[in-house]
Write a protein that holds these residues in place. Sequence first.
Motif, PDB file in Angstrom:
ATOM      1  N   ARG A   7       0.837  -1.169  -0.080  1.00  0.00           N
ATOM      2  CA  ARG A   7      -0.018   0.135  -0.032  1.00  0.00           C
ATOM      3  C   ARG A   7       0.963   1.259  -0.060  1.00  0.00           C
ATOM      4  O   ARG A   7       0.503   2.101  -0.517  1.00  0.00           O
ATOM      5  N   GLY A   8       2.074   1.132   0.543  1.00  0.00           N
ATOM      6  CA  GLY A   8       2.968   2.277   0.582  1.00  0.00           C
ATOM      7  C   GLY A   8       3.613   2.449  -0.686  1.00  0.00           C
ATOM      8  O   GLY A   8       3.410   3.900  -1.068  1.00  0.00           O
ATOM      9  N   MET A  11       0.437   3.981  -2.718  1.00  0.00           N
ATOM     10  CA  MET A  11      -0.030   5.293  -2.194  1.00  0.00           C
ATOM     11  C   MET A  11       0.257   6.472  -3.223  1.00  0.00           C
ATOM     12  O   MET A  11       1.511   6.418  -3.684  1.00  0.00           O
ATOM     13  N   GLY A 128      -5.630   8.385  -1.672  1.00  0.00           N
ATOM     14  CA  GLY A 128      -4.951   7.870  -0.489  1.00  0.00           C
ATOM     15  C   GLY A 128      -5.471   7.318   0.603  1.00  0.00           C
ATOM     16  O   GLY A 128      -4.986   6.109   0.940  1.00  0.00           O
ATOM     17  N   PHE A 129      -6.600   7.654   1.081  1.00  0.00           N
ATOM     18  CA  PHE A 129      -7.226   7.061   2.359  1.00  0.00           C
ATOM     19  C   PHE A 129      -7.938   5.717   1.660  1.00  0.00           C
ATOM     20  O   PHE A 129      -8.097   4.960   2.297  1.00  0.00           O
ATOM     21  N   ALA A 132      -4.917   3.106   1.837  1.00  0.00           N
ATOM     22  CA  ALA A 132      -4.682   2.965   3.097  1.00  0.00           C
ATOM     23  C   ALA A 132      -5.589   1.917   3.529  1.00  0.00           C
ATOM     24  O   ALA A 132      -5.268   0.940   4.448  1.00  0.00           O
ATOM     25  N   ALA A 133      -6.849   2.084   3.250  1.00  0.00           N
ATOM     26  CA  ALA A 133      -7.673   1.249   3.787  1.00  0.00           C
ATOM     27  C   ALA A 133      -8.015  -0.189   2.969  1.00  0.00           C
ATOM     28  O   ALA A 133      -8.776  -0.969   3.210  1.00  0.00           O
ATOM     29  N   GLY A 134      -7.312  -0.237   1.809  1.00  0.00           N
ATOM     30  CA  GLY A 134      -7.429  -1.308   0.918  1.00  0.00           C
ATOM     31  C   GLY A 134      -8.626  -1.311   0.168  1.00  0.00           C
ATOM     32  O   GLY A 134      -8.885  -2.499  -0.365  1.00  0.00           O
ATOM     33  N   VAL A 135      -9.089  -0.307  -0.065  1.00  0.00           N
ATOM     34  CA  VAL A 135     -10.424  -0.147  -0.848  1.00  0.00           C
ATOM     35  C   VAL A 135     -10.155   0.246  -2.157  1.00  0.00           C
ATOM     36  O   VAL A 135      -9.240   1.323  -2.567  1.00  0.00           O
TER      37      VAL A 135
ATOM     38  N   ARG B   7     -12.630  -5.121  10.090  1.00  0.00           N
ATOM     39  CA  ARG B   7     -11.772  -4.479  10.860  1.00  0.00           C
ATOM     40  C   ARG B   7     -12.451  -3.675  12.304  1.00  0.00           C
ATOM     41  O   ARG B   7     -12.028  -3.540  13.140  1.00  0.00           O
ATOM     42  N   PHE B 107       1.576   1.461   8.535  1.00  0.00           N
ATOM     43  CA  PHE B 107       1.133   1.540   6.964  1.00  0.00           C
ATOM     44  C   PHE B 107       2.228   1.503   5.940  1.00  0.00           C
ATOM     45  O   PHE B 107       2.088   0.967   4.915  1.00  0.00           O
ATOM     46  N   THR B 108       3.261   2.248   6.292  1.00  0.00           N
ATOM     47  CA  THR B 108       4.466   1.935   5.277  1.00  0.00           C
ATOM     48  C   THR B 108       5.066   0.849   5.164  1.00  0.00           C
ATOM     49  O   THR B 108       5.586   0.340   4.019  1.00  0.00           O
ATOM     50  N   CYS B 109       5.541   0.101   6.258  1.00  0.00           N
ATOM     51  CA  CYS B 109       6.326  -1.113   6.377  1.00  0.00           C
ATOM     52  C   CYS B 109       5.749  -2.358   6.230  1.00  0.00           C
ATOM     53  O   CYS B 109       6.202  -3.308   6.005  1.00  0.00           O
ATOM     54  N   ASN B 111       2.283  -5.205   5.141  1.00  0.00           N
ATOM     55  CA  ASN B 111       1.169  -5.566   4.359  1.00  0.00           C
ATOM     56  C   ASN B 111       0.165  -6.237   5.181  1.00  0.00           C
ATOM     57  O   ASN B 111       0.514  -6.980   6.418  1.00  0.00           O
ATOM     58  N   ALA B 132      -6.273  -1.853  12.141  1.00  0.00           N
ATOM     59  CA  ALA B 132      -6.410  -0.909  11.170  1.00  0.00           C
ATOM     60  C   ALA B 132      -5.538  -1.346   9.870  1.00  0.00           C
ATOM     61  O   ALA B 132      -6.309  -1.219   8.664  1.00  0.00           O
ATOM     62  N   THR B 257       8.103   7.238   1.673  1.00  0.00           N
ATOM     63  CA  THR B 257       6.555   6.665   1.578  1.00  0.00           C
ATOM     64  C   THR B 257       5.571   7.138   2.789  1.00  0.00           C
ATOM     65  O   THR B 257       4.571   7.414   2.493  1.00  0.00           O
ATOM     66  N   LYS B 260       3.945  10.153   1.894  1.00  0.00           N
ATOM     67  CA  LYS B 260       2.917  10.184   0.983  1.00  0.00           C
ATOM     68  C   LYS B 260       1.362  10.089   1.980  1.00  0.00           C
ATOM     69  O   LYS B 260       0.508  10.688   1.663  1.00  0.00           O
ATOM     70  N   PHE B 261       1.471   9.357   2.955  1.00  0.00           N
ATOM     71  CA  PHE B 261       0.390   9.056   3.935  1.00  0.00           C
ATOM     72  C   PHE B 261       0.334  10.497   4.762  1.00  0.00           C
ATOM     73  O   PHE B 261      -0.725  10.910   4.924  1.00  0.00           O
ATOM     74  N   ALA B 264      -1.563  12.908   2.357  1.00  0.00           N
ATOM     75  CA  ALA B 264      -3.113  12.665   2.112  1.00  0.00           C
ATOM     76  C   ALA B 264      -3.513  13.375   3.261  1.00  0.00           C
ATOM     77  O   ALA B 264      -4.637  13.857   2.962  1.00  0.00           O
TER      78      ALA B 264
END
Lengths: 409, 409
Positions: A7-8, A11, A128-129, A132-135, B7, B107-109, B111, B132, B257, B260-261, B264
Amino acid sequence: MLQISNRGQQMPPSPIRKLVPYAEAAKRKGIHVYHLNIGQPDVETPPAILDAVRKADIKVLEYSHSAGNESYRRKLVQYYKSVGINVTHEEIMITTGGSEAIQFGFFTCLNPGDEVIIPEPFYANYNGFAVAAGVKVVPITSHIENGFALPPIADFEKVITDKTKAIVVCNPNNPTGYLYSREEMEALKTICLKYDLYLFSDEAYREFCYDGEYISALHLEGMEQHAILMDTVSKRYSACGARIGAFVTKNKEVYNTAMKFAQARLSPPGLAQIMGEAAVDLPASYFDEPKAEYMGRRDLLVSRLNAMPGVFCPNPGGAFYAIARLPIDDADVFCQWLLESFSHDNKTVMLAPATGFYGTPGLGKNEVRLAYVLNKHDINEAMDCLQAALEVYPGRVAVAEKNVSQVAG
Amino acid sequence: MLQISNRGQQMPPSPIRKLVPYAEAAKRKGIHVYHLNIGQPDVETPPAILDAVRKADIKVLEYSHSAGNESYRRKLVQYYKSVGINVTHEEIMITTGGSEAIQFGFFTCLNPGDEVIIPEPFYANYNGFAVAAGVKVVPITSHIENGFALPPIADFEKVITDKTKAIVVCNPNNPTGYLYSREEMEALKTICLKYDLYLFSDEAYREFCYDGEYISALHLEGMEQHAILMDTVSKRYSACGARIGAFVTKNKEVYNTAMKFAQARLSPPGLAQIMGEAAVDLPASYFDEPKAEYMGRRDLLVSRLNAMPGVFCPNPGGAFYAIARLPIDDADVFCQWLLESFSHDNKTVMLAPATGFYGTPGLGKNEVRLAYVLNKHDINEAMDCLQAALEVYPGRVAVAEKNVSQVAG
């Protein structure tokens, strides 16, 4: 080997910020850059709300309630009432900007692999969101020819699958400035009820509606369990840096679940909550001046744009953005060229290529977003730059017609 | 039917907050409740840092840089240097509390499906951030008998799989107060280098080390690419409500990376960044007083606890928490009983059951966490309550011995 998460890697970098190095380089060459690229208003933050922080008697700056100070939430009940939204303080959760409200909504309601439908062009950070949420974001295209009106219900139904869980709208819209009509909001309600979808409604710009009526997702009768309002004080009170927003829903299960995400991060920013609470006490007339100012800027910007040969800009009904179609080959190239290779009386203008706001690759290549966050004098200067630029831009292309007759509000 | 996400359902409610309704009920009955259950210090927020906000000349409270104000990050370079950490302002990202730094790291590191090893008992909100991010927390047990020292390397190796991507440590530790020794930090380095793992190091309490030396993950030579520091001003300056933290790493790919979060969500809180920046200018001697105060409280708390029949509390080397083993059947039942069914001179004490800090079900049932965030008078009163409570608690059980000889610092 140490690795970055998928996801990173997926992103997206901010499409608005990628031109910043070119703007900085232009400034180093002594060129004045008019920033119409970002939604950072120049309007003064109301001194009274900053004073509230200055005067606050704080001995220990403690964690607040995870849902935000109760006193602030109770005040917001009044505020929402004033815009026709009836909620209790237990249906309001204070968030760290509108951004966190969007995150809470995605994490609470959506599983990885789920799909959300968003009319494009849309606010780029939804991507981006979603990552992060895998959506998965499923865009349906709105069109400049009718001012970016809501696509017809049939377009939604074409892309609805058993993975579809929600629709996201921003009203009035960033980046198009489009204000959804009552009929369009009712159409959204019809789809959400028929297919059991959540409606995530980002209403950051509700105070700035110029033509037509503001309809909130929470105005829609029968949508109480479906509607989730994502809100922020950022634009309302020109307090973008405060990072205070709200997550508002009458759906108890959604609220209680979002509350667990809120508890994990402890509390929203404390000083800014004081600002937010004080803002509710501003007189209702407070908005008259910024609203009139934005409306005057809009009128100026749109008329200047449409007076340029080959340019078409529908008249936005709200917010402080407009998308214009330009006689250019590639908006990304053009916006970079404006900063790197062009100046007019030692000035230039920074615009946001619209490509970053579309989910469908290839769309928006001849469109740019302009945020009218500068005063009229500066907007005029910026338009002088744009006009001069379009005359000499090597990638200029011919356009057939302006479609002015098809403009919607 | 509208559904909550998986989740959202898995998200654990705050183990600390679930007793709140019982505390509120006790207060309504006129009982004074001593709060040793949460890490909200009573120490005054330095007036100078609040004054910095009061005096700030703000016309428009704008978005800051997504990584935080450059002036603040440059100041923090000095701060980190003062604690032996050499980083540049481009290796520091300002976050919304330590909470957001943890989120950015996950989130960055990591999966979905990846595993992180965390010595238990651990800060309960790591669970929330893991849920999350879709990440699995693999606990390895540390033990009260040796003061919650780092489990041996063999315990880590037993649970490492090809899904293991990181180790999380909190040093000095919440909830145990344990301060990891140089040898233990070197052991973590050995594991991380051997198995290519990230080391997420939560160092929120670094200023409060009483016995032994503070070793940061960023002090470990050769760990530059592996170490990610999660930091916050919350405890350092008793400014929990500010919501300002930092994500610090020398790993460029991780930093870029995470950025980028950060983009957002636009920017960290603006007013609180002013506080954080002013805090760096506090004299080095600022910490002397709170540190001496906490140390005196620790000494009092631990000696009072160990003087109670059947109670054992190792001496914590840092932070402002201790975990005690009590002669009780069930910590959750006992802590609720303290609020619901007990009072001593019309007073009682609120504690955090340790069960919420263990990942392994069933552990911590006879342990509680105590935060020494009250003054010595109140700690004495609270200990009077606890002592009296243990004498009459219906679920009291006998314990064999106190293991004092095995206490480590």
